[in-house]
Design a protein around this motif. Sequence first.
Motif, PDB file in Angstrom:
ATOM      1  N   ALA A 137       9.799 -95.416  45.704  1.00  0.00           N
ATOM      2  CA  ALA A 137       9.749 -96.674  46.447  1.00  0.00           C
ATOM      3  C   ALA A 137       9.778 -96.422  47.954  1.00  0.00           C
ATOM      4  N   SER A 138      10.544 -95.425  48.364  1.00  0.00           N
ATOM      5  CA  SER A 138      10.617 -95.046  49.781  1.00  0.00           C
ATOM      6  C   SER A 138      10.320 -93.546  49.876  1.00  0.00           C
ATOM      7  N   PRO A 139       9.046 -93.172  49.781  1.00  0.00           N
ATOM      8  CA  PRO A 139       8.698 -91.745  49.709  1.00  0.00           C
ATOM      9  C   PRO A 139       9.126 -90.937  50.921  1.00  0.00           C
ATOM     10  N   ARG A 140       9.003 -91.512  52.097  1.00  0.00           N
ATOM     11  CA  ARG A 140       9.369 -90.766  53.305  1.00  0.00           C
ATOM     12  C   ARG A 140      10.869 -90.445  53.302  1.00  0.00           C
ATOM     13  N   ARG A 141      11.662 -91.410  52.904  1.00  0.00           N
ATOM     14  CA  ARG A 141      13.106 -91.205  52.855  1.00  0.00           C
ATOM     15  C   ARG A 141      13.479 -90.179  51.786  1.00  0.00           C
ATOM     16  N   LEU A 142      12.868 -90.281  50.606  1.00  0.00           N
ATOM     17  CA  LEU A 142      13.169 -89.339  49.538  1.00  0.00           C
ATOM     18  C   LEU A 142      12.780 -87.924  49.951  1.00  0.00           C
ATOM     19  N   PHE A 143      11.636 -87.774  50.608  1.00  0.00           N
ATOM     20  CA  PHE A 143      11.219 -86.466  51.093  1.00  0.00           C
ATOM     21  C   PHE A 143      12.290 -85.882  52.007  1.00  0.00           C
ATOM     22  N   ALA A 144      12.784 -86.698  52.934  1.00  0.00           N
ATOM     23  CA  ALA A 144      13.801 -86.232  53.874  1.00  0.00           C
ATOM     24  C   ALA A 144      15.087 -85.865  53.153  1.00  0.00           C
ATOM     25  N   GLN A 145      15.469 -86.654  52.149  1.00  0.00           N
ATOM     26  CA  GLN A 145      16.677 -86.361  51.382  1.00  0.00           C
ATOM     27  C   GLN A 145      16.560 -85.033  50.638  1.00  0.00           C
TER      28      GLN A 145
END
Length: 239
Positions: A137-145
Motif C-alpha cells: 500500500a505504501s511501497p516507498r515506506r516499506l522499501f525504506a523500512q
Amino acid sequence: MNTIPEDSINTGVGESASSAELRFENLYRTLRSRICLLDYEPGTRLSEVALAKEFGVSRTPIRRVLGRLELEGLVEIRHGVGTQVTEIDFNYLCDVYELRMELASQLGLMSPLPPTEDLLQRVQATLDRASVVAEAASPRRLFAQVNIEFFEALMELIGNRALREVLVMLFYRSSRMWPFLMREDVIAMEAELFCNEIRETIQLIESGQLVALGNLRRRHIAMALQRLKLMSAENGRVA
C-alpha cells in the motif's frame, strides 16, 4: 497515546539505571525512525511539549533525545526557534555515501563475528518483505523500512564497536535519501535490485565469506549512490 513512564527515563526513581536507559533508547529509536521514514519530513518542527505529552514523559528526556539526534545530523536545535528536522543536503549526503562505501569493505576484516542462524533468518525475512514492496500500500515506506532492517541485521556481524557505531551513524544520516528521492515508477526496479543484493548476501553469509560480503556491500553502496544521483537529476527535488 504512547506511554513511557517518566521514571523509566529519569533514572533513580523506582527503576534501575539500565532499565531507564533501555526505555530512553526505545524513545530515541522511535523518533529516529520517524525522521528516517519521513513521518517527520525535512523542515518539520518538533515540539518538546507535544512529544512529552505523546510519550507520557517530562521534557527532560525529550530534550536529551533531541540532543542526540542533533549530534547525528538528523535535527537542528536553534535557540529561540526550536527544533527542526534537518533538510536534505544532497551533496553532503553523497559524501556520506562515499565514506560508507569505503568503510563497508571492513565488515569482514575488523573483528567480524560469526553469523548465527537467527541472523540468517532475519536476513531471509528482509528478502521476503522486499519481494512484496511493489505491491504494498505504501511501497516507498516499506522499501525504506526493509532497508533499515537489512542494515541492522548486518551490523550483527561487526565485532569492532567503533566501526559499528560509525556505520550506524552514517547509515541513518543518509537513509532518508531513498524515500525522499525514489519515484513511484522506479520502485519495482529498485525493489528487485535490492532482492538480488539480499540473495547474494545470504549466499555469502551461509558460506562464511565475510570478506567477500564486505566487498559486496561496497559495490552495492557505490551502485546505489549512482542511481540516487540519477534520481536527483531527474526529479529536481534536491539542488
